[in-house]
Design an enzyme around this catalytic site. Structure first.
Site, short mmCIF file in Angstrom:
data_model
loop_
_atom_site.label_atom_id
_atom_site.label_comp_id
_atom_site.label_asym_id
_atom_site.label_seq_id
_atom_site.Cartn_x
_atom_site.Cartn_y
_atom_site.Cartn_z
N ASP A 26 44.07 35.83 56.11
CA ASP A 26 44.98 36.75 56.79
C ASP A 26 44.24 37.41 57.94
O ASP A 26 43.02 37.36 58.01
CB ASP A 26 45.45 37.85 55.82
CG ASP A 26 46.42 37.31 54.79
OD1 ASP A 26 47.00 36.25 55.03
OD2 ASP A 26 46.57 37.94 53.72
N ASP A 347 47.63 39.20 50.22
CA ASP A 347 47.78 40.58 49.72
C ASP A 347 49.19 40.87 49.21
O ASP A 347 49.38 41.80 48.45
CB ASP A 347 47.40 41.59 50.81
CG ASP A 347 48.17 41.36 52.11
OD1 ASP A 347 49.07 40.50 52.11
OD2 ASP A 347 47.86 42.03 53.11
N ASP A 351 52.57 35.99 48.44
CA ASP A 351 51.38 35.14 48.59
C ASP A 351 50.95 34.52 47.27
O ASP A 351 50.03 33.70 47.25
CB ASP A 351 50.21 35.95 49.17
CG ASP A 351 50.41 36.31 50.63
OD1 ASP A 351 51.05 35.50 51.33
OD2 ASP A 351 49.96 37.39 51.06
#
Length: 726
Positions: A26, A347, A351
């Protein structure tokens, strides 16, 4: 690893991480600091490169902007005073919303006053943020009886829903597609190219009668009026560029998967070092990515994906589904010689599938949801990318530590077994006695494993490429070291065994009577053997042919303590062990010779390192992983969902059938060896007839347990004594 901010949930993930070839990370909070601030804005037809002066803004626009931000941000998001003097204000809640609230404070307005006038429970309707529409909207009741909707979100998405914009005088101005394209080119793209996240803030008024259909969100969040566009900066963590360079040097490809604008993502990727000028790479948005990997029916094709992922470095405006698709595609790809080992950070709750599918899933300890943490293998307690690099170092260190210990132990085993066996055959007595062998065993098992497996990870581990899933545990270099040192030790031991007494001018211990006192001859052999193991333990610290075996030795106090402790105990055993250890005390000269031969291990190690491994084609690697055609239990379990249910039941039935048949045949072989009584022979014959019938009906579909129970019943018939057949 916990000290390095890696909370390990699944232990096997540590070693897997050492062989990672790809990391899908990310952006926000992992590569960046996740402390956001508004640094540019577009308000009333003017671009403000710095904080605008509130007095220069139209009061209507400013009021609308303050209300839109204060009301259309989660009421749990706040800016609190700094916890200590000189520190920055504390950001609590969503960091993007914190940046907007901070912008309101910079405009010398108080967002809390607006929230006190319009408490959260009085909000009429809230359309929460999601990763598909990338916007959030809130509806409030106006004093005149109408409704007002405030909306904020990704600028290029929200601007498409705007039909008006406020000019410098605070008046409505038509906002046509041509105007939008010009605004994207002159405002949004320049901001995004500087690595800023662009957020559009808009509103829309509704009449009280007739009341709109609030459930039709697409209709409600449309025909908006743009108030402002702001550019939010999220600085790259200072340690991240160096961490990414280390990954790339270690043979690990880093990819950024983010929901941000593609220009913002590309700018941040360039700052981090994920993309380099002159490289052949791809930066795609989620829509374009899906268009390229799907066929006319909308199905994902692995062949199309294989053309994309090797060059893909940035995936922008992506959804959690896109992340899962990318991870699965890389893992399932067969275009590389070795299967890719993929690590993923996540997070959010969405996901979870990507974290589960990845070989190693990293969840964020600070910003991560409980679902993401449950789906992960390792939790980053500081949400920092550099902690992933520490996990790679630990993973490689675990693998190398096992290899170091194996290299040492196999050398000791080879020498000890050959000396004990050959010596006993030739001299009728083993040169190494039973208690001495127990001491050697303690050195090479317990102490050596502690000493070699506690080596701390070093930066040098990141200077090599990943091993790959099928690399043998014992490499050619290790095999060269094992055999090379074994040859040295065997030559020394057998020389001492057969001509040692002449060299040292002492009595021979070869033909000593059974209960004779311990001899100096055999004590020297035992002492020399242990000295060689101690110095070879230092050699075993390096498994890739490195020259400097002392590099970083003092960084591991356990290793130093064990080597020195073992040496001290060896002195006590030799000098004071006496009959229990079959040792006779040695003089200083004999000790120096033993030490000299031991130190010779270090010199011999340098000679072995000088021999190129590539020239030793005769050496074989050992400890291979599963071959290409072999399927591990883990992979079988992963693929089990994709196998047809009926086929899976058929396989299970076949396995049970052949297993049952094999057991009966084994029982029959055992029974046939016994010749006890006639009645027993009759039972055996009856059992044989049942077996022949079983062989005849191998292809029928009779349930296995029925046939087995029938066979057992038949075989025990005619055995009135109750004696069971094995």
């Amino acid at each position: 690893m916990m000290k390095d901010n890696n909370l390990v949930r699944h232990l096997d993930a540590c070693e897997t991480m050492g062989n990672a070839t790809a990391i899908c990370s990310d952006k926000t909070g992992t590569l960046t600091t996740n402390r956001m601030t508004v640094v540019q804005s577009y308000i009333g037809d003017l671009i403000h490169k710095e904080k605008p002066d509130p007095s220069s803004l139209n009061s209507k626009i400013l009021d609308l902007l303050v209300n839109a931000i204060a009301i259309n941000c989660a009421y749990t998001t706040k800016i609190l005073p700094p916890d200590k003097e000189g520190a920055l204000p504390q950001q609590v809640g969503n960091k993007t919303e914190c940046a907007l609230l901070g912008f309101v404070l910079e405009m010398q307005r108080d967002y809390q006053l607006v929230r006190d006038q319009i408490p959260e429970e009085t909000l009429y309707k809230v359309y929460t943020f999601n990763s598909v529409r990338k916007s959030m909207s809130t509806v409030v009741c106006l004093p005149n009886g109408g409704f007002r909707l405030y909306s904020k979100g990704a600028s290029e998405i929200v601007l498409k829903k705007c039909s008006n914009i406020l000019n410098a005088a605070g008046e409505l101005q038509t906002f046509r597609p041509r105007d939008r394209d010009e605004m994207v080119k002159k405002v949004i793209e320049p901001m995004a190219c500087e690595g800023l996240r662009t957020i559009c803030i808009a509103y829309r008024d509704f009449q009280a009668v007739p009341e709109p259909e609030w459930e039709n969100e697409n209709e409600i969040v449309g025909d908006l009026t743009c108030i402002a566009v702001v550019g939010i900066e999220d600085p790259v963590r200072p340690e991240v560029p160096e961490a990414i360079r280390k990954c790339q040097r270690a043979g690990i490809t880093v990819r950024m998967v983010t929901g941000d604008n593609i220009n913002t993502a590309r700018a941040i990727a360039a700052k981090c070092g994920i993309i380099q000028p002159g490289e052949d790479f791809l930066c795609l948005e989620g829509k374009e990515f899906n268009r390229r990997i799907r066929n006319e029916k909308g199905e994902i094709e692995q062949e199309r994906l294989d053309k994309l992922w090797p060059k893909l470095r940035v995936l922008a405006r992506s959804s959690p589904t896109d992340k899962h698709t990318l991870v699965k595609g890389i893992i399932d790809s067969t275009i590389c010689e070795q299967r890719q080992v993929v690590a993923v950070t996540g997070d959010g709750t969405n996901d979870g599938p990507a974290l589960k599918k990845a070989d190693v899933g990293f969840a964020m300890g600070l910003a991560g949801t409980d679902v993401a943490k449950e789906a992960s293998d390792i939790i980053l307690t500081d949400d920092n990318f550099s902690s992933i690099v520490k996990a790679v170092m630990w993973g490689r260190n675990v693998y190398d530590s096992i290899s170091k210990f194996l290299q040492f132990q196999l050398t000791v085993n080879v020498v000890a077994v050959i000396v004990a066996f050959t010596g006993a055959c030739i001299t009728q007595d083993s040169p190494l006695k039973a208690v001495q062998m127990l001491w050697v065993n303690l050195i090479m098992d317990t102490f050596a494993s502690l000493a070699l497996a506690t080596e701390p990870p070093t930066e040098s581990l990141l200077l090599r490429k990943p091993y790959g899933r099928n690399k043998p545990l014992i490499s050619r270099t290790m095999m060269k070291n094992i055999l090379g040192h074994a040859v040295y030790q065997l030559v020394i031991i057998f020389t001492l065994l057969f001509v040692g007494e002449i060299f040292f001018d002492i009595d021979s211990g070869r033909n000593a009577p059974l209960h004779s006192p311990p001899s100096e001859h055999y004590t020297i052999i035992f002492n020399t053997f242990v000295m060689m193991q101690l110095f070879n333990e230092i050699n075993a610290r390096k498994i890739h042919g490195e020259r400097n075996v002392f590099d970083g030795i003092f960084a591991n106090p356990i290793f130093c303590s064990i080597v020195l402790g073992t040496f001290g105990v060896q002195i006590l055993i030799v000098q004071f062990g006496g009959k229990p250890f079959s040792c006779a005390p040695l003089n200083a000269q004999q000790w120096l010779w033993c030490l000299f031969v031991g130190v010779g291990e270090l010199v011999w190690g340098q000679l072995i390192a000088s021999i190129p491994t590539s020239h030793l084609k005769c050496l074989k690697e050992a400890g291979h992983g599963p071959g290409k055609d072999e399927i591990t239990d883990e992979e079988l379990a992963e693929d089990e969902e994709e196998i047809d249910h009926a086929e899976r039941e058929l396989r299970r039935g076949q396995i049970l059938w052949f297993r049952g048949l094999n057991r009966i045949q084994t029982q029959m072989e055992v029974v046939s060896t016994f010749k006890r009584s006639g009645s027993f022979q009759g039972a055996v014959r009856r059992r044989s007839s049942v077996l022949s019938q079983l062989h005849d009906v191998t292809n029928i579909s009779t349930p296995t347990h029925v046939i087995l129970s029938a066979a057992n019943t038949t075989s025990t018939a005619g055995n009135p004594g109750g004696e069971s057949i094995p």
